[in-house]
Design an enzyme around this catalytic site. Structure first.
Site, PDB file in Angstrom:
ATOM      1  N   HIS A  32       0.843  -1.189   0.000  1.00  0.00           N
ATOM      2  CA  HIS A  32       0.000   0.000   0.000  1.00  0.00           C
ATOM      3  C   HIS A  32       0.883   1.246   0.000  1.00  0.00           C
ATOM      4  CE1 HIS A  32      -3.987  -1.755   1.711  1.00  0.00           C
ATOM      5  NE2 HIS A  32      -3.371  -2.655   0.965  1.00  0.00           N
ATOM      6  N   GLU A  35       0.735   3.938   1.801  1.00  0.00           N
ATOM      7  CA  GLU A  35       1.106   4.410   3.131  1.00  0.00           C
ATOM      8  C   GLU A  35       2.269   3.604   3.704  1.00  0.00           C
ATOM      9  OE1 GLU A  35      -3.503   4.651   2.985  1.00  0.00           O
ATOM     10  OE2 GLU A  35      -1.918   3.443   2.088  1.00  0.00           O
ATOM     11  N   CYS A  82      -6.619   2.313   5.313  1.00  0.00           N
ATOM     12  CA  CYS A  82      -7.291   1.097   5.743  1.00  0.00           C
ATOM     13  C   CYS A  82      -6.790   0.725   7.146  1.00  0.00           C
ATOM     14  CB  CYS A  82      -7.011  -0.044   4.766  1.00  0.00           C
ATOM     15  SG  CYS A  82      -5.294  -0.620   4.805  1.00  0.00           S
ATOM     16  N   CYS A 125      -2.948   0.151   7.273  1.00  0.00           N
ATOM     17  CA  CYS A 125      -2.146   1.370   7.138  1.00  0.00           C
ATOM     18  C   CYS A 125      -2.335   2.312   8.324  1.00  0.00           C
ATOM     19  CB  CYS A 125      -2.474   2.057   5.825  1.00  0.00           C
ATOM     20  SG  CYS A 125      -1.973   1.059   4.392  1.00  0.00           S
TER      21      CYS A 125
END
Length: 146
Positions: A57, A59, A87, A90
């Site tokens: 991801h 992040e 999410c 993260c």
């Protein structure tokens, strides 16, 4: 929210550039930057498809870069600018890294679970537009294939 903190457009603009790069690569267009003392020290974009990893991801990539830049897992005094509400994974990573604040564009009602101090809705229309354009292109490609 403290009045002395004002998010800076240039950091979200960089996150949006990264989101567009992700979208052009066929990834869900999310970009993130980590900022400390007015400069970017980590950045990332979604790479789940290209790396074949659920962990890739934006992040997480930005946090990893910031940790490397500082030589520490502690990101105290840092802010994260991200185009989509993080999410659970993260948000947990930001919390565990001790990110001071998260500034994000678009809410993610499906997966967002932010629990650290946040400034939501910053440049929201621009962040939503990047996502909308990506998914419109994906849908148009799917129709052409049939």
């Amino acid at each position: 929210m403290e009045l002395e903190f004002l998010p800076e457009r240039r950091f979200m603009e960089r996150a949006l550039e990264l989101a567009r790069e992700a979208g052009e690569a066929g990834e869900v267009p999310v970009g993130a930057v980590i900022v400390r003392d007015g400069r970017v020290i980590g950045e990332g974009r979604n790479r789940r498809e290209s790396l074949g990893s659920a962990l890739a991801h934006a992040e997480v990539e930005a946090i990893a870069g910031a940790c490397e830049a500082l030589g520490s897992w502690r990101l105290s005094g840092c802010q994260m600018y991200v185009t989509l509400e993080p999410c659970q994974m993260c948000a947990g990573a930001a919390n565990n890294a001790r990110v001071e604040r998260v500034v994000f564009g678009a809410d993610s009602p499906e997966a967002g679970t932010l629990r650290v101090p946040a400034y939501r809705g910053f440049m929201e229309e621009e962040a939503r537009a990047v996502l909308r354009e990506f998914f419109e292109d994906v849908r148009n490609c799917a129709v052409k294939v049939r």
